[in-house]
Design an enzyme around this catalytic site. Structure first.
Site, PDB file in Angstrom:
ATOM      1  N   ASP A  64       0.802  -1.221   0.000  1.00 13.19           N
ATOM      2  CA  ASP A  64       0.000   0.000   0.000  1.00 13.19           C
ATOM      3  C   ASP A  64       0.843   1.283   0.000  1.00 13.19           C
ATOM      4  OD1 ASP A  64       1.032  -0.331   2.515  1.00 13.19           O
ATOM      5  OD2 ASP A  64      -0.874  -0.343   3.582  1.00 13.19           O
ATOM      6  N   HIS A  65       2.114   1.186   0.358  1.00 12.69           N
ATOM      7  CA  HIS A  65       2.943   2.384   0.474  1.00 12.69           C
ATOM      8  C   HIS A  65       3.660   2.723  -0.832  1.00 12.69           C
ATOM      9  CE1 HIS A  65       2.348   1.846   4.771  1.00 12.69           C
ATOM     10  NE2 HIS A  65       3.072   2.890   5.058  1.00 12.69           N
ATOM     11  N   ASP A 119       3.936  -1.468  11.423  1.00 12.15           N
ATOM     12  CA  ASP A 119       3.531  -0.119  11.055  1.00 12.15           C
ATOM     13  C   ASP A 119       2.913   0.502  12.295  1.00 12.15           C
ATOM     14  OD1 ASP A 119       2.776   1.540   8.302  1.00 12.15           O
ATOM     15  OD2 ASP A 119       1.507   1.985  10.028  1.00 12.15           O
ATOM     16  N   ARG A 379      -0.386  12.605  10.250  1.00  7.79           N
ATOM     17  CA  ARG A 379       0.941  13.175  10.527  1.00  7.79           C
ATOM     18  C   ARG A 379       1.163  14.411   9.671  1.00  7.79           C
ATOM     19  NH1 ARG A 379       3.833   7.353  11.229  1.00  7.79           N
ATOM     20  NH2 ARG A 379       3.325   7.268  13.433  1.00  7.79           N
ATOM     21  N   SER A 536       6.832   6.785  13.155  1.00  5.54           N
ATOM     22  CA  SER A 536       6.621   5.510  12.473  1.00  5.54           C
ATOM     23  C   SER A 536       7.418   4.377  13.113  1.00  5.54           C
ATOM     24  CB  SER A 536       7.031   5.636  11.004  1.00  5.54           C
ATOM     25  OG  SER A 536       8.396   5.333  10.853  1.00  5.54           O
ATOM     26  N   ARG A 538       9.305   2.363  11.430  1.00  9.30           N
ATOM     27  CA  ARG A 538      10.342   1.933  10.485  1.00  9.30           C
ATOM     28  C   ARG A 538      11.663   1.626  11.195  1.00  9.30           C
ATOM     29  NH1 ARG A 538       9.917   7.808   7.719  1.00  9.30           N
ATOM     30  NH2 ARG A 538       7.792   7.033   7.733  1.00  9.30           N
TER      31      ARG A 538
HETATM   32  C1  MIC Z   1       4.139   6.154   8.287  1.00  7.29           C
HETATM   33  O1  MIC Z   1       2.956   6.486   8.397  1.00  7.29           O
HETATM   34  O2  MIC Z   1       5.082   6.879   8.631  1.00  7.29           O
HETATM   35  C2  MIC Z   1       4.472   4.776   7.736  1.00  7.29           C
HETATM   36  C3  MIC Z   1       5.146   4.962   6.447  1.00  7.29           C
HETATM   37  O3  MIC Z   1       3.284   4.059   7.531  1.00  7.29           O
HETATM   38  C4  MIC Z   1       5.373   4.057   8.752  1.00  7.29           C
HETATM   39  C5  MIC Z   1       5.862   2.761   8.273  1.00  7.29           C
HETATM   40  C6  MIC Z   1       7.153   2.781   7.546  1.00  7.29           C
HETATM   41  O4  MIC Z   1       7.877   3.761   7.571  1.00  7.29           O
HETATM   42  O5  MIC Z   1       7.446   1.727   6.976  1.00  7.29           O
HETATM   43  C7  MIC Z   1       4.704   3.796  10.111  1.00  7.29           C
HETATM   44  O6  MIC Z   1       3.821   4.505  10.504  1.00  7.29           O
HETATM   45  O7  MIC Z   1       5.138   2.888  10.841  1.00  7.29           O
HETATM   46 FE1  SF4 Z   2      -0.017   4.644   5.157  1.00  7.55          FE
HETATM   47 FE2  SF4 Z   2       1.311   5.312   7.374  1.00  7.55          FE
HETATM   48 FE3  SF4 Z   2      -0.164   7.118   6.038  1.00  7.55          FE
HETATM   49 FE4  SF4 Z   2      -1.365   5.181   7.356  1.00  7.55          FE
HETATM   50  S1  SF4 Z   2      -0.114   6.800   8.246  1.00  7.55           S
HETATM   51  S2  SF4 Z   2      -1.854   5.867   5.300  1.00  7.55           S
HETATM   52  S3  SF4 Z   2       0.050   3.470   7.054  1.00  7.55           S
HETATM   53  S4  SF4 Z   2       1.687   6.088   5.320  1.00  7.55           S
END
Ligand code: MIC
Ligand code: SF4
Length: 647
Positions: A64-65, A119, A379, A536, A538
């Site tokens: 999805d990313h 995530d 965010r 996140s 990550r």
């Molecule tokens: C995000 O919202 O920052 C992400 C991208 O979904 C991250 C996951 C990632 O960086 O792989 C998260 O929220 O954990």
């Molecule tokens: Fe995707 Fe992270 Fe954004 Fe949710 S917050 S939509 S998981 S990038």
């Protein structure tokens, strides 16, 4: 006194420890999820653990990313993920099927169960009465293999809801109110449990918006009871059999308690550049806006999009702004198409995107320079949108829709009568984009894992050295996010499975010279303020610094997931006793931690010598015995290998 719901579910899954806040526990994990940006590393790690099959009740690999395929990289990763899922026994949710959390709630979430996801917004499924926690990919890989998940038992913060949401006020405003009260640090070390008479009036969609964005409070997770609303939601998904009632006992005990009267809430908005910078919409109404985006795992459901369509029906989005909509799932997309809401949005000028994270993770749709964007996301960290000087506000879909019409930030209560959105009694269920795993045995063994040139092998790290010396490569302040450490976005995310290339972007948005200076220093440290590593899950935010030679991070405090990721990749997390001590170290100072292994094992105190200033600083660590063993072995993968060798 009765027991709260979080403790009940934790107790039923407890495999180690006691439910005393602040002490280490381990819990059994029933379900796991990964998404593509964190999943490639997670499956490489699962492979390294060496098990042929996942051992959970349900494990799902989502894409999805990384959806923009500007080169072969993302497409290669998708193929890798599809083949690993097939082989190792996971369901594979194909690109286009939707955002992991939204789809998981629709198709897999089950009250009373535990879910671990790579995530940070995994807690969304807590809206259906489960304990759903975000973690680094390596922790999820271990859970896929049947291993317990270790965590520090959080305090349970009870949030008593009374009253009813007023027209044009929705779940997003509840969680923005929580952020206004508690800040991005307020949930650290806590599970947030919602209860009380106001709960029954909130549908699952409002609940999942609230639990989703509990991640922005730094909470371990958030949870709602499983009740009649949950039953209706699961029945609409054709999954009534997964429903069971779960609730706190009457007069349940909570470690801490707050109360929100839903009657009193009004539309709220988070101003740039932090989700807790919250004010009533009416206070900032009138600010001209150049982009409005509805979507992300926080607010992209059928209800959310239907409200937007209702506001826009027969009208046009303001000529000075661009309006994007990303439905949370294929199911949502197809349903708004059937009800006509999609046509209403398109007619009004919405730019319809695919069902994916999209602009939320900087995958396209960067706003114009020096502009204002209002987004229904979770965010708004500086630069995350892809435009460093864009000012991103976070608000409900209601506020977004009103703003899209007028071109200025607008209180949605100016939009007239609030529409009553009827949720489908039964969605049209079509799981054609979810591929089940190959059958265990010969069929699974025959599946070949497909690795393109973008998939680089995992690096190997040695055990923690006896003593550590190095330069302070970077000193930063409070609330540094993992987006600061390892940015997302269309340029960098495709490199998630290619660590040498990815590492070059570490701290890019803070200091472009970080990666080259870290490599030059050979051995280094990072100094952080409080809540270091929020945001996140990550693990690349730990893995990449380690790859560049960073040996440890000293901060006033750490965010939970990042702290675990540091330990999992062998970086020492140390805590300053005070702001004064934090002031005793500057960037470029040389530090030494003599006999670090012995010091860590002897107790919480660790003396760090500032060689440049010629003084000693007393820091502490708060690692459990289990975490310490992982760190001493140089990380969790090493630790698991050593343990397997000993067995
Ligand atoms: C995000 O919202 O920052 C992400 C991208 O979904 C991250 C996951 C990632 O960086 O792989 C998260 O929220 O954990
Ligand atoms: Fe995707 Fe992270 Fe954004 Fe949710 S917050 S939509 S998981 S990038």
């Amino acid at each position: 006194m009765g027991t709260n719901l979080a403790r009940k579910i934790l107790k039923a899954h407890l495999v180690e420890g006691e439910l005393t806040p602040g002490t280490q526990i381990a819990i059994k994990i029933d379900q796991t999820l990964t998404q593509d940006a964190s999943g490639t590393a997670a499956y490489l790690q699962f492979e390294a653990i060496g098990l042929p099959r996942v051992r959970t009740e349900v494990s799902v690999s989502y894409v999805d990313h990384n959806m923009l395929q500007m080169g072969f990289e993302n497409a290669d990763d998708h193929r890798f993920l599809q083949s690993t899922a097939h082989k190792f026994g996971l369901y594979f949710s194909r690109p286009g099927n939707g955002i992991c959390h939204q789809v998981h709630a629709e198709r897999f979430a089950a009250p009373g169960k535990t879910l671990l996801g790579s995530d940070s917004h995994t807690p969304l499924c807590g809206g259906l009465g489960m304990i759903a926690i975000g973690a680094g990919g390596l922790d999820v890989a271990v859970a896929m293999g049947g291993g317990a998940f270790y965590l520090i038992m959080p305090k349970i913060l009870g949030v008593k809801l009374t009253g009813h949401l007023q027209p044009w006020v929705s779940g997003k405003d509840v969680i923005l109110d929580m952020l206004r009260r508690l800040s991005v640090k307020g949930g650290v070390g806590r599970i947030i449990e919602y209860f009380g008479p106001g709960v029954a009036s909130l549908g699952v969609i409002d609940r999942t918006t609230i639990t989703n964005m509990g991640a922005e409070l730094g909470a371990t997770t958030s949870i709602f009871p499983s009740d009649e609303q949950t039953r209706l939601y699961l029945e609409a998904q054709g999954r009534g059999a997964s429903w069971q009632p779960f609730a706190a006992d009457e007069y349940a005990e909570y470690d801490e308690l707050i109360e929100i009267n839903l009657d009193e809430l009004e539309p709220l908005i988070a101003q740039p550049h932090m989700p807790d910078n919250v004010v009533p919409v009416r206070e900032v109404a009138g600010i001209p806006v150049q982009q409005v985006s509805v979507g992300s795992c926080t607010n992209s459901s059928f209800r959310d999009l239907s409200i937007v369509a209702h506001v826009l029906k027969g009208k046009a989005v303001h000529p000075n702004l661009s309006f994007t909509v990303s439905p949370g799932s294929k199911q949502v997309y197809a349903t708004v198409a059937r009800t006509g809401a999609l046509a209403d949005m398109i007619d009004a000028g919405a730019r319809m995107l695919e069902s994916a994270c999209g602009p939320c993770v900087g995958m396209g749709m960067a706003p114009p320079s020096n502009s204002v964007a209002v987004r229904s996301f979770n965010r708004n960290f500086e630069g995350r949108s892809g435009t460093k000087d864009a000012r991103v506000y976070l608000a409900s879909p209601e506020t977004c829709a009103a703003t899209a019409l007028t071109g200025v930030i607008t209180d949605p209560r100016d939009m007239g009568e609030y529409p009553a959105i009827a949720m489908p009694v039964r969605f049209d269920i079509n799981d054609s984009m979810i591929i089940p795993p190959a059958a265990e045995g010969a069929e699974a063994e025959a599946v070949e894992i497909q690795r393109g040139p973008n998939i680089k092998p995992l690096p190997r790290f040695g055990p923690l050295e006896d003593s550590l010396t190095g330069e302070v490569v970077l000193k930063v302040g409070d609330n540094i996010t993992t987006d600061h450490i390892s940015p997302a976005g269309a340029k960098v995310l495709p490199l998630r499975s290619n660590l040498p290339a990815l590492a070059e972007f570490t701290f890019e948005r803070v200091d472009k010279t970080f990666a080259s200076r870290a490599k030059e220093a050979v051995s280094g440290f990072i100094i952080g303020g409080s809540n270091y590593g929020q945001g996140s899950a990550r693990e690349q935010a730990a893995l990449a610094p380690r790859y560049l030679g960073i040996k440890g991070v000293m901060a006033l405090s750490f965010a939970r997931i990042h702290r675990s990721n540091l330990i999992n990749f062998g970086l020492v997390p140390l805590i300053f006793a005070s702001q004064e001590d934090y002031n005793l170290v500057d960037q470029a100072d040389h530090l030494e931690i003599r006999q670090v292994r012995e010091q860590l094992q002897a107790g919480p105190n660790v003396v760090v010598r500032n060689l440049t200033r010629g003084l000693d600083i007393n820091l502490t660590h708060n690692m459990s015995q289990h975490e310490l063993e992982i760190l001493l072995d140089g990380g969790l993968l090493n630790h698991l290998k050593i343990q397997a060798g000993n067995n």
